[in-house]
Design an enzyme around this catalytic site. Sequence first.
Site, mmCIF file in Angstrom:
data_model
loop_
_atom_site.group_PDB
_atom_site.id
_atom_site.type_symbol
_atom_site.label_atom_id
_atom_site.label_comp_id
_atom_site.label_asym_id
_atom_site.label_seq_id
_atom_site.Cartn_x
_atom_site.Cartn_y
_atom_site.Cartn_z
ATOM 1 N N TYR A 267 69.325 22.848 -65.688
ATOM 2 C CA TYR A 267 70.720 22.600 -65.346
ATOM 3 C C TYR A 267 71.337 23.441 -66.678
ATOM 4 O O TYR A 267 72.380 23.909 -66.547
ATOM 5 C CB TYR A 267 71.080 21.220 -65.366
ATOM 6 C CG TYR A 267 72.485 20.905 -65.045
ATOM 7 C CD1 TYR A 267 72.913 21.019 -63.975
ATOM 8 C CD2 TYR A 267 73.246 20.146 -65.997
ATOM 9 C CE1 TYR A 267 74.343 20.851 -63.562
ATOM 10 C CE2 TYR A 267 74.361 19.750 -66.046
ATOM 11 C CZ TYR A 267 75.059 20.074 -64.430
ATOM 12 O OH TYR A 267 76.321 19.610 -64.515
ATOM 13 N N LYS B 240 74.247 25.988 -66.745
ATOM 14 C CA LYS B 240 75.752 25.962 -67.234
ATOM 15 C C LYS B 240 75.987 26.620 -68.392
ATOM 16 O O LYS B 240 77.105 27.202 -68.587
ATOM 17 C CB LYS B 240 75.884 24.399 -67.443
ATOM 18 C CG LYS B 240 75.969 23.726 -66.062
ATOM 19 C CD LYS B 240 77.064 24.018 -65.234
ATOM 20 C CE LYS B 240 77.361 23.043 -64.151
ATOM 21 N NZ LYS B 240 78.461 23.505 -63.301
#
Length: 297
Positions: free
Chosen positions: A158, A162
């Site tokens: 993740y 991002k």
Amino acid sequence: MQKIDLTGRVAVVTGSGRGLGRAYAEALARSGAGVVVNDLDADAAAEVVDAITAAGGSAVAEVCAVGTAAAADALVDRAVKEFGRLDVMCTNAGALRDRTLLKVTDEELDLVLDSHVRGTITCGRAAARRFREQGEGGRLILIGSPAGQLGGFGQTAYAASKAAIIALVRVWSVELAKIDVTVNAVIPKALTRMSATIPALTEIVAKVEAGEPVPADLRHEGTGTVEDVAPIIVYLSSPESAAVTGQYFSFGGDRFAIWAHPTESFVTHRDGGWTPEQLAADFAEYTQHLQHHRRRK
């Protein structure tokens, strides 16, 4: 203060069947935009469309998983078919798998990277092609995360995704300036189903969902409701934000912040360069300039 009016503008919001994405879609519709609501869950997407239309807004659902070029094209095509144009692409969709480096599987990596990184790239590309065809500019609003800026334990896939999205802002804002497309990222903080998985927030999320207000100290630190984040999406979708591009904004609760772009924090030179031994000798001086990682509130 004049109200921002998005009448005649059209937005796609990926992953808008619930949570932050739903708040973005509903806020855009309240400001007058036609909205394509996208989600994997057909029932959730239909519920958002019904809520928007019941409130007097305009919305349609396009059910698909972002990531492929076909899905991105379908979203843009739906906007054009239903509303005649596209002005805003907000890339909010993405999967989360809490796994440390030693535990994350290839399948989990593929899911997270495909939905966030490939999904952002394909949707951004499809939208930019439409913006160029229309010849009137456009808005790309990418959704980042504190994990992409600061890291987070158990967030290998993740955080990598991002962080990549922030890099895309820097690249695309330069590439697309010639066709008057602005590119910015929003780094939201809000009490959602995802934040409820954090032990320190589980009880607070439950209380807020039951109707209690977000504690004042939490709001001050930058965490509020999903509705608190929506105003910056509306602003960045508007003509008023035409001069704002290449930026990433933290937004949530009662807090607004602009992130700095990466820059070198220390530079030195040595004629002829370094040997490993010289580096070892010099590093005692360099250590005072090393960046010590810490998570910010």
